[in-house]
Write a protein that holds these residues in place. Structure first.
Motif, short mmCIF file in Angstrom:
data_model
loop_
_atom_site.label_atom_id
_atom_site.label_comp_id
_atom_site.label_asym_id
_atom_site.label_seq_id
_atom_site.Cartn_x
_atom_site.Cartn_y
_atom_site.Cartn_z
N HIS A 142 -1.11 8.20 -0.74
CA HIS A 142 -0.37 7.62 0.37
C HIS A 142 0.71 6.69 -0.23
O HIS A 142 0.43 6.01 -1.20
CB HIS A 142 -1.34 6.81 1.25
N LEU A 176 2.75 9.29 0.26
CA LEU A 176 3.27 10.64 0.08
C LEU A 176 2.41 11.66 0.82
O LEU A 176 1.22 11.42 1.07
CB LEU A 176 3.31 11.03 -1.41
N PHE A 228 10.79 4.30 -5.72
CA PHE A 228 9.64 3.55 -6.22
C PHE A 228 9.43 2.26 -5.43
O PHE A 228 8.31 1.94 -5.01
CB PHE A 228 9.79 3.23 -7.71
N VAL A 249 7.98 2.92 -1.94
CA VAL A 249 6.58 3.37 -2.00
C VAL A 249 5.68 2.18 -2.34
O VAL A 249 4.64 1.97 -1.69
CB VAL A 249 6.41 4.51 -3.04
N ALA A 250 6.10 1.38 -3.31
CA ALA A 250 5.31 0.20 -3.70
C ALA A 250 5.20 -0.77 -2.53
O ALA A 250 4.13 -1.33 -2.27
CB ALA A 250 5.94 -0.48 -4.92
N ALA A 251 6.31 -0.95 -1.79
CA ALA A 251 6.31 -1.87 -0.65
C ALA A 251 5.39 -1.34 0.45
O ALA A 251 4.66 -2.11 1.09
CB ALA A 251 7.72 -2.05 -0.12
N LEU A 310 2.75 0.47 0.06
CA LEU A 310 1.37 0.26 -0.36
C LEU A 310 0.99 -1.21 -0.22
O LEU A 310 -0.07 -1.55 0.29
CB LEU A 310 1.18 0.71 -1.81
N ALA A 311 1.88 -2.11 -0.66
CA ALA A 311 1.60 -3.55 -0.64
C ALA A 311 1.53 -4.04 0.80
O ALA A 311 0.80 -4.97 1.11
CB ALA A 311 2.67 -4.29 -1.41
#
Lengths: 157, 79
Positions: free
Chosen positions: A43, A45, A139, A142-144, A146-147
């Motif tokens: 996730h 994705l 990137f 996606v990182a944001a 998740l966070a």
């Protein structure tokens, strides 16, 4: 139907989970049928898994997550060809490339894949606009995601 | 496949079948502006974008995501 996949093992699917991409995707013209998969492990994705080749699965992302101001202005013919009558039936996906260095992950915003959720059809639309990149870095987004606890597993904030 | 080669001047056209007209609009050094009259259902694309999309699709298929480590890898890299 039972589907064997390289990444996800064996899956039990129904015929109506399959999207028919009658033209195939550029570079993968021989493959016409895909299922859209989600696994919490990757996730946010999703994966477009070929039902004809177990080894072929493309990571994809909601392009509006990749770039909130994304405005693809899809041609009217793209909707009519796929028989999309209402905007709610349209699923838009951007093809993701995950290189060895994950920080260089990109999404193709110039050629989104349009799926008809109701008619189970789809195709990759190459946009005319020069505004969108074939390799838009994702990137950070996606990182944001998740966070930010934007996670199907529920809230952890 | 053999390519048909035609010479055209500015404002001259080529007809492809009955329904497609291609007109040379302007020439400026090595840049040529081309007008295409065709039904909306005829798909017209810059060929290099199709080629690049093909490359990106194939790279996508060979993505090296390790499913088990995906989230951890992202959090680690983000630091």
């Amino acid at each position: 139907m039972r589907l064997n996949t390289l990444r996800f093992g064996e899956l039990e699917l129904s015929e109506k989970d399959c999207f028919q991409l009658t033209e195939g995707l550029p570079g993968l013209e021989g493959l016409k049928s895909y299922v859209l998969l989600h696994t919490p492990e990757t996730h946010p994705l999703y994966w477009l898994q070929s039902t004809e080749d177990p080894a072929v699965a493309l990571p994809v992302i909601n392009p509006f997550l990749a770039l909130p101001e994304y405005d693809p202005a899809l041609p009217e013919t793209a909707f009519s060809e796929l028989g999309i009558g209402s905007p709610e039936d349209a699923i838009l996906l951007a093809v993701v490339v995950i290189p060895e260095d994950i920080t260089r992950m990109t999404a193709n915003l110039l050629a989104p894949i349009l799926l008809n959720a109701r008619g189970n059809t789809g195709r990759q639309v190459i946009l005319e606009s020069g505004r969108w990149s074939l390799r838009h870095p994702i990137f950070g987004a996606v990182a944001a995601a998740l966070a930010g606890g934007d996670d199907d597993a529920g809230s952890d904030t | 496949m053999t390519m048909l080669v035609l010479t055209r001047k500015v404002n001259q056209s080529i007809l492809v079948g009955d329904d497609i007209r291609i007109t040379v609009l302007e020439i400026d050094g090595d840049k040529v502006s081309i007008g295409i009259d065709a039904a909306r259902s005829v798909r017209i694309m810059r060929s290099e974008l199709v080629e690049e999309t093909r490359s990106v699709n194939l790279e996508s298929v060979s993505s090296s995501a390790n499913l088990k480590n995906f989230k951890k890898a992202i959090k680690d890299k983000k630091g």
